[in-house]
Write a protein that holds these residues in place. Structure first.
Motif, PDB file in Angstrom:
ATOM      1  N   VAL A  53      -0.160  -7.066  11.124  1.00 26.43           N
ATOM      2  CA  VAL A  53       0.344  -5.694  11.167  1.00 26.43           C
ATOM      3  C   VAL A  53       1.130  -5.556  12.471  1.00 26.43           C
ATOM      4  N   ARG A  54       2.430  -5.352  12.359  1.00 28.98           N
ATOM      5  CA  ARG A  54       3.227  -5.212  13.583  1.00 28.98           C
ATOM      6  C   ARG A  54       3.148  -3.771  14.096  1.00 28.98           C
ATOM      7  N   GLN A 100      -7.253  -5.660   2.549  1.00 28.82           N
ATOM      8  CA  GLN A 100      -8.144  -5.628   3.719  1.00 28.82           C
ATOM      9  C   GLN A 100      -8.013  -4.280   4.432  1.00 28.82           C
ATOM     10  N   LEU A 101      -9.114  -3.815   4.972  1.00 32.37           N
ATOM     11  CA  LEU A 101      -9.095  -2.535   5.676  1.00 32.37           C
ATOM     12  C   LEU A 101      -8.381  -2.701   7.012  1.00 32.37           C
ATOM     13  N   ILE A 102      -7.326  -1.891   7.210  1.00 31.61           N
ATOM     14  CA  ILE A 102      -6.584  -1.957   8.476  1.00 31.61           C
ATOM     15  C   ILE A 102      -6.553  -0.601   9.173  1.00 31.61           C
ATOM     16  N   GLY A 103      -7.268   0.363   8.649  1.00 27.67           N
ATOM     17  CA  GLY A 103      -7.289   1.652   9.317  1.00 27.67           C
ATOM     18  C   GLY A 103      -7.938   2.704   8.452  1.00 27.67           C
ATOM     19  N   ALA A 104      -7.916   3.943   8.969  1.00 22.23           N
ATOM     20  CA  ALA A 104      -8.518   5.042   8.226  1.00 22.23           C
ATOM     21  C   ALA A 104      -7.959   6.357   8.719  1.00 22.23           C
ATOM     22  N   VAL A 105      -7.789   7.261   7.784  1.00 23.41           N
ATOM     23  CA  VAL A 105      -7.442   8.635   8.138  1.00 23.41           C
ATOM     24  C   VAL A 105      -8.705   9.466   8.075  1.00 23.41           C
ATOM     25  N   LEU A 106      -8.924  10.296   9.083  1.00 21.51           N
ATOM     26  CA  LEU A 106     -10.047  11.230   9.073  1.00 21.51           C
ATOM     27  C   LEU A 106      -9.478  12.636   8.989  1.00 21.51           C
ATOM     28  N   GLY A 118      -1.247   8.260   2.655  1.00 26.30           N
ATOM     29  CA  GLY A 118       0.007   7.899   2.014  1.00 26.30           C
ATOM     30  C   GLY A 118       1.219   8.069   2.919  1.00 26.30           C
ATOM     31  N   LEU A 119       1.045   8.808   4.021  1.00 25.93           N
ATOM     32  CA  LEU A 119       2.155   9.030   4.950  1.00 25.93           C
ATOM     33  C   LEU A 119       2.214   7.983   6.060  1.00 25.93           C
ATOM     34  N   VAL A 120       1.167   7.173   6.164  1.00 24.00           N
ATOM     35  CA  VAL A 120       1.170   6.119   7.183  1.00 24.00           C
ATOM     36  C   VAL A 120       2.052   4.976   6.687  1.00 24.00           C
ATOM     37  N   ARG A 121       2.973   4.552   7.555  1.00 23.33           N
ATOM     38  CA  ARG A 121       3.851   3.447   7.157  1.00 23.33           C
ATOM     39  C   ARG A 121       3.547   2.219   8.001  1.00 23.33           C
ATOM     40  N   ALA A 122       3.332   1.109   7.290  1.00 17.85           N
ATOM     41  CA  ALA A 122       2.989  -0.134   7.990  1.00 17.85           C
ATOM     42  C   ALA A 122       4.192  -1.070   7.987  1.00 17.85           C
ATOM     43  N   ARG A 123       4.380  -1.782   9.111  1.00 17.87           N
ATOM     44  CA  ARG A 123       5.345  -2.894   9.133  1.00 17.87           C
ATOM     45  C   ARG A 123       4.576  -4.154   9.478  1.00 17.87           C
ATOM     46  N   TYR A 124       4.896  -5.184   8.748  1.00 15.69           N
ATOM     47  CA  TYR A 124       4.132  -6.427   8.880  1.00 15.69           C
ATOM     48  C   TYR A 124       5.033  -7.587   9.284  1.00 15.69           C
ATOM     49  N   ASP A 125       4.414  -8.568   9.921  1.00 10.30           N
ATOM     50  CA  ASP A 125       5.003  -9.905   9.956  1.00 10.30           C
ATOM     51  C   ASP A 125       4.297 -10.686   8.857  1.00 10.30           C
TER      52      ASP A 125
END
Lengths: 697, 171
Positions: A53-54, A100-106, A118-125
């Protein structure tokens, strides 16, 4: 020899003590406990199967009214690391499998949490991933042991030479697919971390086992953590060991200043991080003389594990003990893939590991011109072929004979494809069942007099639907020599005496033995007329017989199968099982355990298969509309019977575990019946209509 | 966006304000603390959330609360009358028609609704004679109860329990 407890309440048919709460729905499962002002957690999952996860852009999510915070690998609280990579989530940006779990919204509500996720945007290598299991990979390896700590390989005599010289032989490859446990209650946790410590309402098969892992991962002392699980909506192994969802809930609770965190895993998420049964590829060779006496047995197993954590299902193990043969080999080889971590699913090892050999035995029976029951009878061992120890009791042959009588086996046509009835090919099949008698130290129980001839019995056991609550009440009643109505058993809480996990069909042995010991010492100390408040705690005694005997429950399963001559549709109008599992402590709940296992075995035979999209590394049929489990209309007649088996060696109750044996052998019996119906041998589960249509072409 | 609605659940009226995205199931469980209906899939695939909604069985995870303002809902808990179990409750206990119990309230609400449907003459996919009232034999019950999954595999006991109640009602 153990002095068996004299049965009075044990062996009687009793309604479940938790029954009324369950039928009305008043029983409170994990996420149903009323807590003030809960925070709702929606997880973030990796959408690549391997890489890093970048960045995680969380600004849009945190800007949403009602969002409290977003946990990411870049801001999560630290864990004690280095022991269990499955659980050490959010400690690094590396991704080891898709989902895999990479985070959580509370957030304040489940709807806001989900929207924000759904609003979290991930960028990966991204890195290339590999999720493809096959038997001809060049990187298969031998694990040090297989689950739980059994030898990886066994070798007796010269199985290859004996096979090559055998007068009758079967050699074939059988496969079972990836399977997901799918208990009806998805994994769920309420985590409350306040000044009193950490309280967890969790859907688990073992409150103490969960506490042990949480204390280790979070660096806590046992008295700082309480886990409660009064009601659990099934587990089938997937709640027997903690998964990353529990860790995520506790990580979140660290950030909410005492507010309870609710994390109810969705059905779709259950296909990513709560365990599953590995697919298996089993190469079976059976060699026999002309009379059907086995001279060589081998099962060479290939299966998968996860790159980040090894789980080696003991699929080859049942072939070590089932039948006599001087030359035997079992091996396990694993592919470590970029996949979620496999784990326990009902009868790990035995369930897939009895499918292949029991179909092979059916094939060998045909090769020898023998009835499949007669073939099994001829290969009945005197002692356990694996350990050399005598069996404490082994009544496989009696189960086969009794099952044959009840099922009407003598009316079976000898040749396959003999019966066409109204456009359906009809056939019958048989397979053996077996499951070891497991026991483990670590359980203790408290007996307390409460006055008026009443007693409380306390033990941190969990009833996941097995009937344990009821059966422990019966055991306690007999151990105290009082009617069951005078005993209140309390379970499902780490504030109660320590108990082992509800797994390996060992709950009754472990917890019941502890209760019997506590009751015995209680009577010794306080006599038959104790004062209210008198109490005593004792641990499970050693069960000496387990050193001197091989201990297994056995069974025989019979199936009738109808295959539509035009469409290939497969139906199972009839399943019948006969089991020898020591003393049956409650016929009502025992029957449910057996028929429940058989029903899941039918489901495995015909319906279940997790389909992985290899391009992306995830299970595409990740819900109950597409991962089919047997529905009411799929299940017609399922009968379970048992023999009156006396085994004084297993434990003070004389009982063997019955939670898993029902699923062992069912799929083989169905496959064998499908062959008898159609003449088409299916060696790959699940059995699909196409198999029979191809034959028709 | 939020809306004011009222729901009558097991005879008790509740007034509440809901986010219009809230499912009827989440309104019951998370807003009102009524947890007899369970959440097993949230997609209408398993039936654990079944209640009687204005007298008919319905999966509450597929219903939006805001669309059911004024609805009358009966859960399995509400099928009891004055502490006396409903005949279906008793039959499920007698036949051990459950193990873990998680699908059970949904099974029971579904069975209650299904018995009414059959009594009203509704056919199912396996009803052969559409001109006559269906007879609830085991095959009919299995077909009509297939929207309620049970992973513990209690189906044969569930069918036995419902058969007993159906037999008494038609007697």
């Amino acid at each position: 020899m153990t002095n068996l407890l004299s049965p009075s309440a044990m062996g009687t048919d009793r309604v479940r003590v938790d029954g009324a709460a369950k039928v009305t729905g008043r029983a409170r499962y994990a996420c149903e406990h009323p807590v003030p002002h809960p925070v709702y957690l929606h997880p973030l999952q990796a959408t690549i199967a391997r890489g890093t996860v970048r960045e995680l852009h969380t600004d849009d999510a945190t800007a949403l009214p009602g969002v409290l915070t977003v946990l990411t690998p870049f801001n999560a609280p630290p864990l004690e690391t280095g022991t269990d990579a499955e659980l050490e989530i959010l400690q690094s940006p590396e991704v080891a499998f898709r989902g895999q779990l990479i985070g959580a919204v509370l957030a304040e509500t489940p709807e806001i949490a989900r929207q924000a996720a759904g609003l979290v945007r991930a960028r990966y290598d991204r890195e290339p991933h590999d999720v493809t299991l096959s038997a001809d990979r060049d990187d298969l390896y031998a694990p040090e042991v297989v689950n739980p700590s059994l030898p990886t390989d066994t070798h007796d005599g010269d199985p290859d030479a004996a096979f090559a010289a055998a007068q009758r032989a079967v050699e074939a490859t059988y496969t079972t697919p990836m399977l997901h446990n799918n208990p009806m209650e998805p994994h769920a946790t309420i985590a409350i971390w306040d000044s009193d410590g950490l309280t967890l309402y969790d859907s688990t098969q073992g409150v103490h086992a969960m506490r042990e892992v949480v204390t280790s991962v979070f660096g806590l002392e046992p008295d700082q953590v309480r886990v409660l699980a009064p009601y659990v909506g099934g587990g089938f192994g997937s709640k027997g060991t903690p998964h990353a969802n529990l860790v995520l809930a506790v990580l979140a609770a660290k950030r909410t200043a005492g507010r309870p965190v609710k994390f109810a895993v969705t059905r779709q998420q259950m296909f990513s991080f709560v365990g599953y049964r590995t697919p298996t590829i089993q190469r079976v060779r059976l060699g026999a003389d002309a009379d059907g006496r086995l001279v060589s047995i081998s099962n060479d197993v290939v299966e998968q594990t996860a790159r980040i954590k090894e789980f080696a299902e003991q699929t080859g193990v049942p072939a070590r003990s089932m039948y006599a043969a001087p030359n035997r080999r079992t091996t396990h080889r694993l592919a470590a893939l970029d996949v979620p971590v496999p784990s326990w699913m009902r009868a790990p090892g035995e369930c897939p590991g009895m499918f292949a050999p029991e179909v092979a035995m059916d094939e060998l029976a045909e090769a020898c011109g023998l009835d499949p029951i007669e073939l099994r009878v001829r290969n009945e061992p005197e002692t356990d072929p694996d350990s050399g120890l005598p069996f404490s009791s082994r009544n496989l042959v009696a189960c086969l004979r009794e099952g044959a009588r009840r099922f009407g086996w003598d009316r079976r046509p000898r040749l396959p494809r003999s019966t066409l009835d109204g456009g359906w090919w009809v056939g019958t099949g048989v397979a053996s069942s077996s499951y070891p008698v497991h026991s483990a130290p670590g359980s203790s129980a408290t007996v307390r007099a409460t006055g008026g001839g009443r007693y409380e019995v306390l033990i941190g056991a969990v009833d996941i639907g097995t009937g344990a609550w009821t059966v422990l009440t019966q055991i306690a009643a007999d151990a105290l020599a009082v009617p069951a109505e005078r005993v209140d058993v309390r379970i499902g809480d780490t504030d109660l005496p320590e108990a082992t996990v509800a797994g390996g069909s060992s709950g009754t042995t472990n917890w019941g033995s502890a209760i019997v010991e506590a009751a015995r010492e209680f009577r010794q100390k306080f006599g038959a007329d104790p004062h209210p408040g008198d109490e005593l705690t004792a641990g499970m005694p050693e069960l000496p017989g387990h050193e001197r005997f091989a201990m297994r429950a056995f069974g025989a399963q019979f199936a009738e199968v109808r295959v539509n001559a035009d469409t290939g549709e497969v139906r199972v109008p009839r399943l019948l099982g006969v089991f020898a599992a020591g003393r049956i402590l409650n016929p009502r709940t025992a029957r449910s355990q057996f028929i429940g296992g058989m029903t899941m075995g039918l489901s495995m035979a015909l319906h279940e298969e997790s389909v992985v999209d290899e391009r992306f590394g995830f299970v595409v049929n990740h819900d109950l509309a597409e991962y089919h489990i047997a529905s009411c209309a799929d299940v017609a007649s399922v009968q379970a019977h048992w023999l009156d088996e006396h085994d004084p060696h297993v434990n003070p109750m004389g009982s063997k575990g019955i939670g898993e044996i029902g699923i062992v052998g069912t799929a083989a019996a169905v496959a064998n019946a499908a062959y008898h119906a159609t003449g088409v041998r299916v060696r790959d589960l699940p059995i699909k209509a196409d198999e029979f249509l191809e034959e028709a072409r | 966006m939020e809306s004011e609605i009222s729901l009558t659940v097991d005879g008790v009226r509740h007034d509440l304000v809901v986010d219009t995205r809230v499912s009827l199931l989440d309104a019951l469980r998370e807003r009102l603390g009524i947890t007899s209906p369970k959440k097993g899939c949230d997609h209408g695939q398993c039936g654990t959330c079944t209640v009687l909604l204005d007298g008919r069985r319905a999966t509450t995870c597929l219903a939006l609360a805001v669309a059911h303002d004024g609805a009358d809902i009966t859960t399995s808990a509400g099928l009891e009358s004055g502490g006396t179990p409903h005949p279906l409750h008793q039959a499920f206990l007698d036949h051990d028609g459950f193990q873990c119990g998680y699908c059970t309230p949904g099974q029971i609400c579904s069975a209650a609704g299904m018995l009414d449907e059959a009594e009203s003459g509704w056919p199912s996919a396996v009803t052969t004679d559409l001109a006559r009232d269906p007879v609830l034999d085991a095959e009919e019950i299995r077909e009509r109860m297939s929207g309620n999954l049970c992973r513990c595999g209690a189906y044969v006991n569930i069918v036995a329990a419902i058969s007993e109640v159906a037999g008494r009602r038609s007697a």
